[in-house]
Design an enzyme around this catalytic site. Structure first.
Site, mmCIF file in Angstrom:
data_model
loop_
_atom_site.group_PDB
_atom_site.id
_atom_site.type_symbol
_atom_site.label_atom_id
_atom_site.label_comp_id
_atom_site.label_asym_id
_atom_site.label_seq_id
_atom_site.Cartn_x
_atom_site.Cartn_y
_atom_site.Cartn_z
ATOM 1 N N ASP A 23 40.365 55.550 54.759
ATOM 2 C CA ASP A 23 40.935 55.486 56.200
ATOM 3 C C ASP A 23 40.292 54.158 56.836
ATOM 4 O OD1 ASP A 23 41.944 56.429 58.541
ATOM 5 O OD2 ASP A 23 40.461 57.663 58.853
ATOM 6 N N ASN A 25 42.286 51.370 57.973
ATOM 7 C CA ASN A 25 43.106 50.092 57.927
ATOM 8 C C ASN A 25 43.476 49.715 59.408
ATOM 9 O OD1 ASN A 25 43.021 50.474 55.174
ATOM 10 N ND2 ASN A 25 45.053 51.277 54.912
ATOM 11 N N ARG A 27 42.194 50.050 62.309
ATOM 12 C CA ARG A 27 40.993 49.689 63.125
ATOM 13 C C ARG A 27 40.450 48.175 62.783
ATOM 14 N NH1 ARG A 27 38.054 55.140 63.084
ATOM 15 N NH2 ARG A 27 39.807 55.617 61.482
ATOM 16 N N ASN A 71 51.153 61.760 57.990
ATOM 17 C CA ASN A 71 51.401 60.317 58.342
ATOM 18 C C ASN A 71 52.729 59.892 58.619
ATOM 19 O OD1 ASN A 71 48.729 59.269 56.135
ATOM 20 N ND2 ASN A 71 48.549 59.391 58.198
ATOM 21 N N TRP A 72 53.705 60.904 58.385
ATOM 22 C CA TRP A 72 55.090 60.551 58.903
ATOM 23 C C TRP A 72 55.264 60.604 60.405
ATOM 24 C CZ3 TRP A 72 58.268 58.999 54.913
ATOM 25 C CH2 TRP A 72 57.978 59.303 53.513
HETATM 26 C C1 IPE Z 1 43.835 60.426 56.259
HETATM 27 O O1 IPE Z 1 43.768 59.339 57.438
HETATM 28 C C2 IPE Z 1 44.817 60.385 55.378
HETATM 29 C C3 IPE Z 1 44.741 58.956 54.705
HETATM 30 C C4 IPE Z 1 43.817 58.170 54.611
HETATM 31 C C5 IPE Z 1 45.987 58.788 53.812
HETATM 32 P P1 IPE Z 1 44.620 59.669 58.835
HETATM 33 O O2 IPE Z 1 43.966 58.372 59.705
HETATM 34 O O3 IPE Z 1 45.894 60.216 58.547
HETATM 35 O O4 IPE Z 1 43.627 60.753 59.496
HETATM 36 P P2 IPE Z 1 43.369 61.282 60.856
HETATM 37 O O5 IPE Z 1 44.626 61.249 61.692
HETATM 38 O O6 IPE Z 1 42.474 60.592 61.424
HETATM 39 O O7 IPE Z 1 42.730 62.789 60.914
HETATM 40 C C1 IPE Z 2 44.541 54.620 56.587
HETATM 41 O O1 IPE Z 2 44.345 53.814 57.438
HETATM 42 C C2 IPE Z 2 45.941 54.445 55.894
HETATM 43 C C3 IPE Z 2 46.766 55.449 56.096
HETATM 44 C C4 IPE Z 2 46.701 56.671 56.799
HETATM 45 C C5 IPE Z 2 48.165 55.437 55.595
HETATM 46 P P1 IPE Z 2 44.668 53.990 59.118
HETATM 47 O O2 IPE Z 2 46.165 53.737 59.282
HETATM 48 O O3 IPE Z 2 44.576 55.575 59.368
HETATM 49 O O4 IPE Z 2 43.821 53.499 60.066
HETATM 50 P P2 IPE Z 2 43.136 53.930 61.330
HETATM 51 O O5 IPE Z 2 42.538 55.305 61.309
HETATM 52 O O6 IPE Z 2 44.225 53.977 62.379
HETATM 53 O O7 IPE Z 2 41.790 52.916 61.428
HETATM 54 MG MG MG Z 3 43.156 56.952 60.268
#
Ligand code: IPE
Ligand code: IPE
Ligand code: MG
Length: 244
Positions: A23, A25, A27, A71-72
Site C-alpha cells: 500500500d 503507491n 501517496r 479496489n474496483w
Molecule cells: C489494501 O490497500 C489493498 C491493497 C494494497 C491491494 P487499500 O489502499 O485498498 O486499502 P484501504 O482502502 O486504505 O483500506
Molecule cells: C496500493 O496503493 C495499490 C492498490 C491498492 C492497488 P494505493 O493505490 O492504495 O496507494 P494509496 O493508499 O492511495 O497511497
Molecule cells: Mg491504499
C-alpha cells in the site's frame, strides 16, 4: 557464568511465511506531483525487488496483496491502468521466475480479469509448479471475506450432496477450501504506508500472525525494510495462547 562473558548473538529466525499489503503507491506519486499510475509502476518494481530478495534469503512463502475486491471502486482509468501494469509485470515476472526458480500462485477470483491477464496467470502457475524457490502468492481481486464465503459455500454444497455432515467440518478442512489451501498461515504480516488496518486481507489465516506496520510507502520499500520487519519479528514472543 563469568562476569564479562561475551554474549553471542542468537541467529536470526526467518519466518516461514511473510505477507505484505503493498500500500501507498498513490501517496508516493502525489508527493512527487505525479499521476497515481506512476506510483503503481514503481510499486510493481518494488514487488519485483522484494520477491527476488525473498528468494535470496531463503524465504519459503511470500504473499502479496496487489488488488482487492474493494479496489474496483476506483475510477475506471485507475483500474485499467493497474490491470495493464499487472499484465506487463506478470509477463516480466514469469521471465524472472524461470531464472530464480520462483513458484507462482494466485489467491482471488481471476475470472473478472481480462482474458490476457488470466492467461498470463495460468501460464505462470503451470510453468513454475515444480520450482523449489520461494512461493509467491499473488492476491488479485482478493478479499478475505469473499474467500471465507466461497469456502463456506463449497462445504455447504458438499453437505447438500450428501458427501459431508456439518459436524465433520474441522479447521484443517476449512483451511483446505480457501485460496491458500496447503500454504502455512502467515507468521508475519507487513503493512507499509502508515495505515493501521487489515483491509480485508487473510482474515482467517492471520489468527496468530505478527503484524508489522511502517510509514514507508510501498514504492520506497526495499530489502532493508524487509530486514527491519524480520528483526522486529525476532523480538516478538509468540505464545499461541500458551505460556512461555
Ligand atoms: C489494501 O490497500 C489493498 C491493497 C494494497 C491491494 P487499500 O489502499 O485498498 O486499502 P484501504 O482502502 O486504505 O483500506
Ligand atoms: C496500493 O496503493 C495499490 C492498490 C491498492 C492497488 P494505493 O493505490 O492504495 O496507494 P494509496 O493508499 O492511495 O497511497
Ligand atoms: Mg491504499
Amino acid at each position: 557464568m563469568p562476569l564479562f562473558q561475551k554474549k553471542t548473538e542468537a541467529p536470526r529466525e526467518l519466518p516461514t511465511h511473510i505477507a505484505i499489503i503493498m500500500d501507498g503507491n498513490g501517496r508516493w506519486a502525489k508527493k512527487r506531483g505525479l499521476p497515481r499510475t506512476a506510483g503503481h509502476k514503481v510499486g510493481a518494481e518494488a514487488f519485483r525487488t522484494i520477491a527476488n530478495y525473498a528468494k535470496s534469503i531463503g524465504l519459503r512463502y511470500l504473499t502479496v496483496y496487489a488488488f482487492s475486491t474493494e479496489n474496483w471502486k476506483r475510477s475506471e482509468d485507475e483500474v485499467s491502468a493497474i490491470m495493464e501494469l499487472l499484465e506487463k509485470y506478470l509477463r516480466e515476472a514469469i521471465r524472472d521466475m524461470d531464472k530464480n526458480r520462483v513458484r507462482f500462485c494466485f489467491f482471488g477470483d481471476l475470472s473478472r480479469l481480462s482474458p490476457a491477464l488470466q492467461k498470463e496467470a495460468a501460464e505462470a502457475v503451470e510453468r513454475s509448479a515444480g520450482y523449489e524457490g520461494v512461493q509467491v502468492n499473488f492476491c488479485l481481486n482478493y478479499g478475505a471475506r469473499d474467500e471465507i464465503l466461497r469456502a463456506a459455500r463449497a462445504f455447504a454444497a458438499k453437505c447438500a450432496a450428501g458427501e459431508a455432515k456439518p459436524e465433520d467440518l474441522t479447521e484443517a478442512e476449512f483451511s483446505g477450501l480457501l485460496w491458500s489451501a496447503g500454504v502455512p498461515d502467515p507468521d508475519l504480516i507487513i503493512r507499509p504506508s502508515g495505515e493501521l488496518r487489515i483491509s480485508n486481507f487473510l482474515l482467517w489465516q492471520s489468527a496468530y500472525a505478527e503484524y508489522y506496520f511502517t510509514d514507508t510507502l510501498w514504492p520506497d520499500f526495499g530489502p532493508k525494510d524487509l530486514d527491519a520487519a524480520i528483526d522486529a519479528y525476532n523480538h516478538r514472543s509468540r505464545r499461541f495462547g500458551g505460556v512461555k
